[in-house]
Design a protein around this motif. Sequence first.
Motif, short mmCIF file in Angstrom:
data_model
loop_
_atom_site.label_atom_id
_atom_site.label_comp_id
_atom_site.label_asym_id
_atom_site.label_seq_id
_atom_site.Cartn_x
_atom_site.Cartn_y
_atom_site.Cartn_z
N ARG A 81 0.82 -1.22 0.00
CA ARG A 81 0.00 0.00 0.00
C ARG A 81 0.85 1.27 0.00
N SER A 82 2.12 1.14 -0.24
CA SER A 82 3.02 2.29 -0.23
C SER A 82 2.62 3.30 -1.30
N GLN A 83 2.72 4.58 -0.95
CA GLN A 83 2.40 5.66 -1.88
C GLN A 83 3.60 6.04 -2.74
N VAL A 84 4.76 5.50 -2.44
CA VAL A 84 5.98 5.79 -3.20
C VAL A 84 5.93 4.98 -4.49
N SER A 85 5.82 5.68 -5.63
CA SER A 85 5.62 4.93 -6.88
C SER A 85 6.33 5.50 -8.10
N ASN A 129 14.38 2.29 -3.63
CA ASN A 129 15.08 2.87 -2.48
C ASN A 129 14.38 2.52 -1.18
N MET A 130 13.06 2.59 -1.16
CA MET A 130 12.31 2.25 0.05
C MET A 130 12.47 0.77 0.39
N ALA A 131 12.46 -0.10 -0.61
CA ALA A 131 12.67 -1.52 -0.37
C ALA A 131 14.06 -1.76 0.23
N THR A 132 15.05 -1.03 -0.25
CA THR A 132 16.41 -1.14 0.28
C THR A 132 16.46 -0.69 1.74
N LEU A 133 15.79 0.41 2.06
CA LEU A 133 15.76 0.89 3.44
C LEU A 133 15.02 -0.08 4.36
#
Length: 72
Positions: free
Chosen positions: A18-22, A29-33
């Motif tokens: 449901r992440s808004q980062v798209s 980058n978010m997956a890496t973090l």
Amino acid sequence: MIENRLRFIRDVTFDEDRSQVSTGYGPENMATLRNLAINKLRKNGHTNIAAGLRKMSYEPFTRPLNLLGIAP
């Protein structure tokens, strides 16, 4: 097997689907973090990632930095 376990934790604990980062490299980058957070928590003995995240949130300006080894 390990990849599936990591993916499950990212889906359930971080609600990644449901992440808004798209846009751009944001999702990667978010997956890496998220992977960094999971791996650091595991390395420091947390077997339950959600509980580890809660524990880190109790002192948000010191515990995460200690976990990363960059506390002042």
